[in-house]
Scaffold this active site. Structure first.
Site, PDB file in Angstrom:
ATOM      1  N   LYS A 271     -50.538  47.279  51.689  1.00  0.00           N
ATOM      2  CA  LYS A 271     -49.731  47.915  52.732  1.00  0.00           C
ATOM      3  C   LYS A 271     -50.443  47.878  54.095  1.00  0.00           C
ATOM      4  O   LYS A 271     -49.859  48.144  55.134  1.00  0.00           O
ATOM      5  CB  LYS A 271     -49.379  49.349  52.350  1.00  0.00           C
ATOM      6  CG  LYS A 271     -48.381  49.430  51.181  1.00  0.00           C
ATOM      7  CD  LYS A 271     -48.101  50.872  50.800  1.00  0.00           C
ATOM      8  CE  LYS A 271     -47.178  51.033  49.602  1.00  0.00           C
ATOM      9  NZ  LYS A 271     -45.748  50.868  49.931  1.00  0.00           N
TER      10      LYS A 271
ATOM     11  N   THR B 289     -38.726  51.341  51.129  1.00  0.00           N
ATOM     12  CA  THR B 289     -37.579  52.185  51.478  1.00  0.00           C
ATOM     13  C   THR B 289     -37.953  53.073  52.660  1.00  0.00           C
ATOM     14  O   THR B 289     -37.071  53.527  53.392  1.00  0.00           O
ATOM     15  CB  THR B 289     -37.135  53.077  50.291  1.00  0.00           C
ATOM     16  OG1 THR B 289     -38.293  53.712  49.740  1.00  0.00           O
ATOM     17  CG2 THR B 289     -36.430  52.266  49.241  1.00  0.00           C
TER      18      THR B 289
ATOM     19  N   LYS C 226     -46.905  56.253  53.935  1.00  0.00           N
ATOM     20  CA  LYS C 226     -46.599  55.616  52.652  1.00  0.00           C
ATOM     21  C   LYS C 226     -47.844  55.709  51.793  1.00  0.00           C
ATOM     22  O   LYS C 226     -48.885  56.150  52.277  1.00  0.00           O
ATOM     23  CB  LYS C 226     -46.210  54.148  52.855  1.00  0.00           C
ATOM     24  CG  LYS C 226     -47.211  53.383  53.757  1.00  0.00           C
ATOM     25  CD  LYS C 226     -46.796  51.937  53.988  1.00  0.00           C
ATOM     26  CE  LYS C 226     -45.644  51.766  54.928  1.00  0.00           C
ATOM     27  NZ  LYS C 226     -44.483  51.184  54.289  1.00  0.00           N
ATOM     28  N   ARG C 227     -47.783  55.326  50.514  1.00  0.00           N
ATOM     29  CA  ARG C 227     -48.996  55.316  49.707  1.00  0.00           C
ATOM     30  C   ARG C 227     -50.060  54.435  50.360  1.00  0.00           C
ATOM     31  O   ARG C 227     -49.740  53.456  51.034  1.00  0.00           O
ATOM     32  CB  ARG C 227     -48.700  54.800  48.290  1.00  0.00           C
ATOM     33  CG  ARG C 227     -48.098  55.838  47.373  1.00  0.00           C
ATOM     34  CD  ARG C 227     -48.970  57.061  47.209  1.00  0.00           C
ATOM     35  NE  ARG C 227     -50.090  56.840  46.320  1.00  0.00           N
ATOM     36  CZ  ARG C 227     -50.119  57.149  45.030  1.00  0.00           C
ATOM     37  NH1 ARG C 227     -49.080  57.719  44.471  1.00  0.00           N
ATOM     38  NH2 ARG C 227     -51.177  56.900  44.284  1.00  0.00           N
TER      39      ARG C 227
ATOM     40  N   HIS D  59     -39.608  45.852  39.850  1.00  0.00           N
ATOM     41  CA  HIS D  59     -40.090  46.389  41.123  1.00  0.00           C
ATOM     42  C   HIS D  59     -41.305  45.688  41.695  1.00  0.00           C
ATOM     43  O   HIS D  59     -41.777  46.059  42.764  1.00  0.00           O
ATOM     44  CB  HIS D  59     -40.451  47.867  40.974  1.00  0.00           C
ATOM     45  CG  HIS D  59     -39.264  48.769  40.981  1.00  0.00           C
ATOM     46  ND1 HIS D  59     -38.760  49.315  42.141  1.00  0.00           N
ATOM     47  CD2 HIS D  59     -38.477  49.214  39.985  1.00  0.00           C
ATOM     48  CE1 HIS D  59     -37.710  50.069  41.838  1.00  0.00           C
ATOM     49  NE2 HIS D  59     -37.517  50.026  40.537  1.00  0.00           N
TER      50      HIS D  59
ATOM     51  N   LYS E 214     -35.747  54.477  56.057  1.00  0.00           N
ATOM     52  CA  LYS E 214     -35.667  55.863  56.546  1.00  0.00           C
ATOM     53  C   LYS E 214     -35.999  55.932  58.032  1.00  0.00           C
ATOM     54  O   LYS E 214     -35.334  56.631  58.804  1.00  0.00           O
ATOM     55  CB  LYS E 214     -36.642  56.764  55.775  1.00  0.00           C
ATOM     56  CG  LYS E 214     -36.370  56.859  54.287  1.00  0.00           C
ATOM     57  CD  LYS E 214     -37.553  57.545  53.574  1.00  0.00           C
ATOM     58  CE  LYS E 214     -37.511  57.294  52.082  1.00  0.00           C
ATOM     59  NZ  LYS E 214     -38.813  57.555  51.435  1.00  0.00           N
TER      60      LYS E 214
HETATM   61  C1  LIG Z   1     -39.695  56.795  50.893  1.00  0.00           C
HETATM   62  C2  LIG Z   1     -40.966  57.340  50.365  1.00  0.00           C
HETATM   63  C3  LIG Z   1     -41.972  56.479  49.901  1.00  0.00           C
HETATM   64  C4  LIG Z   1     -41.836  54.978  49.941  1.00  0.00           C
HETATM   65  O1  LIG Z   1     -42.318  54.502  51.177  1.00  0.00           O
HETATM   66  P1  LIG Z   1     -42.619  52.962  51.413  1.00  0.00           P
HETATM   67  O2  LIG Z   1     -42.917  52.879  52.866  1.00  0.00           O
HETATM   68  O3  LIG Z   1     -41.386  52.214  51.059  1.00  0.00           O
HETATM   69  O4  LIG Z   1     -43.775  52.610  50.560  1.00  0.00           O
HETATM   70  C5  LIG Z   1     -43.135  57.032  49.421  1.00  0.00           C
HETATM   71  N1  LIG Z   1     -43.326  58.368  49.407  1.00  0.00           N
HETATM   72  C6  LIG Z   1     -42.389  59.224  49.853  1.00  0.00           C
HETATM   73  C7  LIG Z   1     -42.661  60.676  49.815  1.00  0.00           C
HETATM   74  C8  LIG Z   1     -41.185  58.745  50.347  1.00  0.00           C
HETATM   75  O5  LIG Z   1     -40.255  59.613  50.783  1.00  0.00           O
END
Ligand SMILES: *Cc1c(COP(=O)(O)O)cnc(C)c1O
Length: 805
Positions: free
Chosen positions: A549, A651, A543-544, A355, A655
């Site tokens: 990021k 991911t 996101k985190r 990853h 979404k």
């Molecule tokens: C999808 C998801 C992530 C991952 O988000 P990234 O933008 O790919 O870092 C992190 N936290 C939650 C709650 C998610 O649903």
């Protein structure tokens, strides 16, 4: 099972009585939720039993997905939809004067993960069940999930997530299937029946008790299992002798030390804390999982030599890599196979997903700790390493530089990625770009040595949770426009593309987005007292929080935009609402400072009447699965702006795209593939490429201080951070300043600043043409089917697990 409204009503009322001795009138909302959850869980039992029985009798290969994290979120809505009884249950409750949606809010998120990696595992479970694959999860039942985030005076405050406080409806404790996991002690070798045998002694035993959660497939009667392990004292070893001697404290100490193994999720997904407890957690759930898989397999009555034909174990990152020596241990010590036989089975069973390429995030354990905690496993890893080293010497003679880099044990550390690669038959990256970097750079030597072992499997998301469940209005529009075949076969979403230019569909699409945005605006008003305009562009980064990021790039751009608005009140920008949501690792000082910066900025901008509400900034606290489901359907713009080469896949990007947001992003991770899917004109790409980033790190020619001195707009925002302009002392943002200037801007925030600002201007222009924007959004939705985890899982199944779907 034949269900009708009357049966659901009577089951529900009876459950309220049998659980709580209450009727609908007396019961709290929580109790009503629990009663409902319990009956829905029971509706899965018949098929669950059938699925389990089929395994014992049948010849179907079982897939076990080992992951330290499963970021599940809520299950009620998801299970109702997959069982096909959502509307029926809603009507039944309605008859009783209850609202399904209200009861659903009572469920606490199962937050047993940090972010993308854990959510991926949860999406994979849904896809495996929905595709009819016998695929099961294996993980840890943490007593406390990822911390709950509160924002107090702009700062992140962490609150323990005591998610099990009121019980967990969806689990079934199976004490009869518990296994024992041993730690510590010593190993000696002895000749038994003419064979050298390892004898592990003086260890401390821990009882691993499984809690099973049914994983319901969509409309196919399949119910798989997510098995989560909890650590308990072994009955006989709960030190009753010391207890009876009055040493109550000592007895409790043992109990506490055992239970601490599964008490908290480490709140960090990129770097290793190097703590003994973490290693204990890893071995604990892996050993319990492998033992129970072997035990179940043996019940089939097939010879152990055929194990790999019927069982695949997939390890999600290196956290479960001890599954490799653990399976070796069981096959050699308990099943009496030779090393060669055991190794052959193990390698054919195991597959590993990488990853990250960030060197600091690669797991390694000190030999001293490893040896003392896992003495038998240590001797096996040592032997794997010795044999591997021999192979390497045969092939590469005295090329020690190469060999050194590939060894599993090196300089007093066990390198988990190397162990995972050597012990698996497949190693995959999680997006094309990521896999390419792995093969050509980070793991180049391994790729040369093991031709064909490396492959790409671009991540995916389950379109059932991230579209069907979370955006019912868009789902309805899709059903009306292209039929509902996309739910079973997400590739059919592409049919929606035909309607991209259709004005009436565009309007309907816009109405869906608008109605979602209005709902979120109300939520923001109620929760934070901030007025946001649903007609403005909703620009979301959720996101985190992490340096790579680049939430900081987004925030600095907002400050710059604000400056320009203050300078020129007539600056023609389309009104925009910038929404952030992110948790920071509690010990990550820079990340927490960025949260304070965003909130400080929000406070200043939202309360400044000069700018006529043209921009608003909102930080939504406690990002998690349920909040993601609420906000992603409201996005017009999806911020995917990581430093190129750093985000393995992402991911969240998928979404947002699936819900009709336009991506503003770098050519990183799966953004590259999103661009390929939607076409260059339906995404806004900016900034340095991965090659440029890697080159710039190598040649070291970047100097952020020069940018600071040579550029007025950049200088102005940096100065404003430090000079009290934001109405807090300059020292407040010292770490941000140091990161950007003193430490030379590791993630190229300033370097990419103008490219980003230009891209944002492009977004602004595009949004003014509503019809064109809706067309782009529709193309994004229509092109998102390839990112359904159903597709990802099919590729895992065919290429890695060797099963037909
Ligand atoms: C999808 C998801 C992530 C991952 O988000 P990234 O933008 O790919 O870092 C992190 N936290 C939650 C709650 C998610 O649903």
């Amino acid at each position: 099972m034949q269900l009708d409204k009357e049966r659901i009503k009577s089951d529900f009322e009876r459950k309220l009585i049998s659980l709580f001795a209450e009727d609908i009138k007396d019961a709290s909302r929580l109790h009503k939720y629990v009663a409902l959850g319990e009956i829905i869980k029971e509706y899965t039992f018949e098929n669950w039993l059938k699925s389990n029985k089929k395994y014992i009798k049948g010849d179907v290969k079982q897939i076990y997905y080992f992951s330290m994290e499963f970021l599940i979120g809520r299950l009620l809505e998801n299970n109702l939809i997959n069982l096909g009884i959502r509307d029926l249950v809603a009507e039944a409750l309605d008859d009783l004067g209850l609202s399904l949606e209200e009861l659903e809010m009572e469920e606490r998120d199962a937050g047993l993960g940090n972010g993308g990696l854990g959510r991926l595992a949860a999406c994979f479970l849904d896809s495996m069940a929905s595709l009819g694959i016998s695929g099961h999860g294996n993980g840890i039942r943490y007593k406390y999930g990822l911390f709950e985030q509160k924002i107090v005076n702009g700062y992140q405050v962490e609150v323990p997530d005591n998610w099990l406080k009121d019980g967990y409806v969806w689990e079934v404790r199976r004490a009869d299937r518990a296994v024992i996991v041993n730690f510590g002690g010593n190993v000696r070798f002895d000749i038994v029946d003419g064979r050298l045998k390892a004898i592990h002694e003086n260890y401390e035993s821990v009882l691993a008790v499984p809690y099973d959660v049914p994983v319901v497939g969509y409309g196919n009667n399949v119910v798989n299992t997510l098995r989560l392990w909890s650590a308990e004292p072994v009955g006989s070893e709960f030190d009753f002798s010391s207890f009876s001697m009055g040493d109550y404290a000592r007895a409790m100490e043992y109990k506490y030390s055992v239970e601490s193994i599964t008490s908290v999720l480490y709140p960090d997904d990129r770097t290793e804390k190097g703590r003994m407890l973490r290693l204990k957690q890893e071995y604990f759930f892996v050993s319990a999982g492998v033992q129970s898989i072997v035990r179940t397999y043996k019940k089939k009555g097939k010879p152990i030599k055929h194990f790999a034909k019927y069982c695949a174990i997939h390890i999600n990152d290196t956290h479960p890599a001890l599954a490799i020596p653990e399976l070796m241990r069981i096959l050699i010590d308990e099943e009496n196979l030779t090393w060669e036989e055991a190794w052959d089975i193990t390698v054919n069973t195991m597959a590993y997903t990488n990853h990250t390429i960030m060197a600091e995030a690669l797991e390694k354990w000190s030999v001293d700790m490893f040896k003392s905690l896992l003495p038998r496993i240590w001797t096996i890893v040592e032997e794997i390493n010795r044999r591997f080293c021999q192979e390497l010497v045969e092939k590469y003679k005295d090329d020690w530089k190469r060999i050194d880099e590939m060894l599993i044990i090196k300089d007093g550390f066990v390198k988990m990625a190397n162990l995972a690669i050597v012990g698996s038959h497949s190693v995959n990256g999680v997006a094309k770009l990521h896999t390419k970097i792995l093969k050509e750079q980070e793991l180049k030597l391994f790729n040369e040595y093991y031709t064909g072992k490396f492959n790409n499997k671009t991540n995916g998301i389950t379109h059932r949770r991230w579209l069907l469940d979370s955006n019912p209005k868009l789902a309805r529009l899709l059903n009306e426009t292209i039929g509902d075949g996309w739910i079973k076969n997400p590739n059919q979403l592409i049919e929606f593309k035909k309607f991209a230019k259709d004005k009436s569909i565009q309007q309907k699409f816009e109405a869906v987005k608008q109605s979602n945005k209005i709902e979120l605006s109300r939520f923001i008003k109620n929760r934070y007292g901030i007025n946001v305009d649903p007609d403005s562009i909703f620009d979301i980064q959720a996101k985190r929080l992490h340096g790579y990021k680049r939430q900081l790039l987004n925030a600095l751009h907002i400050l710059d935009l604000y400056n320009r608005l203050k300078e020129n009140r007539n600056l023609d920008i389309y009104p925009r609402t910038f929404i952030f949501s992110a948790k920071a690792f509690p010990g990550y000082v820079l990340a927490k400072e960025i949260i304070k910066f965003i909130n400080t900025l929000a406070n200043k901008i939202n309360n400044d009447e000069d700018i006529d509400d043209k921009i608003k900034v909102v930080f939504l606290e406690n990002y998690g699965v349920s909040l993601a489901e609420k906000i992603i359907p409201c996005a017009n713009v999806s911020e995917q702006i990581s430093t190129a080469s750093k985000e393995a896949s992402g991911t969240g990007n998928m979404k947002f795209m699936m819900n009709g947001a336009i991506t503003i992003g770098t050519l990183d991770g799966a953004n590259v593939e999103i661009k390929e899917a939607v076409g260059d004109e339906n995404i806004v790409i900016f900034g340095m490429t991965a090659d440029e980033v890697i080159e710039l790190y190598k040649n070291g020619s970047y100097k952020s201080l020069e940018l600071y001195y040579s550029d007025e707009r950049i200088k102005r925002v940096i100065d404003q951070l430090m000079n009290g302009y934001l109405d807090v002392p300059g020292s407040e943002f010292m770490n941000i300043y140091n990161h950007l200037i003193t430490n030379n801007d590791e993630f190229f925030v300033l370097k990419d600043f103008y490219a980003y600002a230009d891209a944002q201007m492009k977004i602004d222009n595009l949004f003014r043409d509503k019809s064109k924007w809706n067309e782009m959004a529709i193309i994004n939705v229509a092109s998102s089917g390839i990112f359904s985890s159903d597709n990802t899982i099919k590729r895992y199944a065919e290429d890695i697990w060797g099963i037909d779907v």
